[in-house]
Design an enzyme around this catalytic site. Structure first.
Site, mmCIF file in Angstrom:
data_model
loop_
_atom_site.group_PDB
_atom_site.id
_atom_site.type_symbol
_atom_site.label_atom_id
_atom_site.label_comp_id
_atom_site.label_asym_id
_atom_site.label_seq_id
_atom_site.Cartn_x
_atom_site.Cartn_y
_atom_site.Cartn_z
ATOM 1 N N LEU A 21 0.942 -1.930 -11.955
ATOM 2 C CA LEU A 21 1.515 -0.642 -12.329
ATOM 3 C C LEU A 21 2.946 -0.594 -11.815
ATOM 4 O O LEU A 21 3.214 -0.956 -10.663
ATOM 5 C CB LEU A 21 0.687 0.500 -11.724
ATOM 6 C CG LEU A 21 1.210 1.916 -11.968
ATOM 7 C CD1 LEU A 21 1.169 2.252 -13.455
ATOM 8 C CD2 LEU A 21 0.399 2.922 -11.162
ATOM 9 N N LYS A 22 3.858 -0.138 -12.668
ATOM 10 C CA LYS A 22 5.274 -0.045 -12.297
ATOM 11 C C LYS A 22 5.720 1.414 -12.466
ATOM 12 O O LYS A 22 6.377 1.755 -13.434
ATOM 13 C CB LYS A 22 6.096 -0.984 -13.178
ATOM 14 C CG LYS A 22 7.530 -1.126 -12.742
ATOM 15 C CD LYS A 22 8.230 -2.197 -13.539
ATOM 16 C CE LYS A 22 9.694 -2.266 -13.158
ATOM 17 N NZ LYS A 22 10.377 -3.377 -13.803
#
Length: 173
Positions: free
Chosen positions: A37-38
């Site tokens: 996840l960014k």
């Protein structure tokens, strides 16, 4: 970072967006163990009258993640989101301090602007500045590596343009 929203509002919407993303990923049968996840760090808007501490940013960010990110996700790689190099590093360091509860994911960085600003400023496109730029990159990378471990002490705070914001109003990718 645009807006005057407070930290609670940023946390609420971060939770909603991330939860919706993971709901869609589940429906599509995505193997979460193979993802990263960014996201953003949970921060108040640039025009918010209240300025929150790194500890408050970390608590709001971790709470949002605990409420929305499955434990199967191996890592979370934060964007710097217009923060100065130093603010992004300090906030990452705060995210990796003890006392924030269960964090089954690696919390690390995927900074662009907040890793490169001082490096580009040292280089200035000139061959004779390559060594200075490399030294600056090493310093910023080491600072963020230490922050990833919760061990950053502020030693890179005065180097280059570390204190200068990378925020651009209405920035579009």
């Amino acid at each position: 970072m645009d807006g005057a929203h407070d930290l609670a509002t940023a946390q609420k919407w971060t939770e909603k967006v991330i939860a919706a993303c993971y709901s869609a990923l589940r429906l599509q049968g995505v193997l979460l163990e193979g993802t990263l996840l960014k996201p953003n760090m949970v921060l108040e808007g640039a025009d918010c009258k209240t300025k929150y501490s790194p500890a408050a940013h970390a608590a709001a960010t971790v709470t949002a993640l605990q409420r929305s990110v499955p434990v199967a996700v191996p890592g979370i790689t934060f964007l710097s989101g217009g923060q100065s190099e130093e603010d992004a590093t300090i906030n990452l360091n705060a995210l990796n301090q003890p006392g924030l509860g269960y964090r089954p994911w690696s919390l690390t960085f995927s900074f662009g602007r907040a890793l490169q600003k001082s490096v580009l400023g040292a280089w200035k496109g000139k061959k004779e500045n390559v060594k200075a730029a490399q030294d600056m990159l090493l310093l910023r990378a080491r600072a963020n590596g230490d922050a990833n471990l919760g061990k950053y002490t502020g030693y890179a705070a005065k180097a280059g343009s570390a204190q200068q914001s990378t925020y651009v109003k209405n920035y579009a990718y």
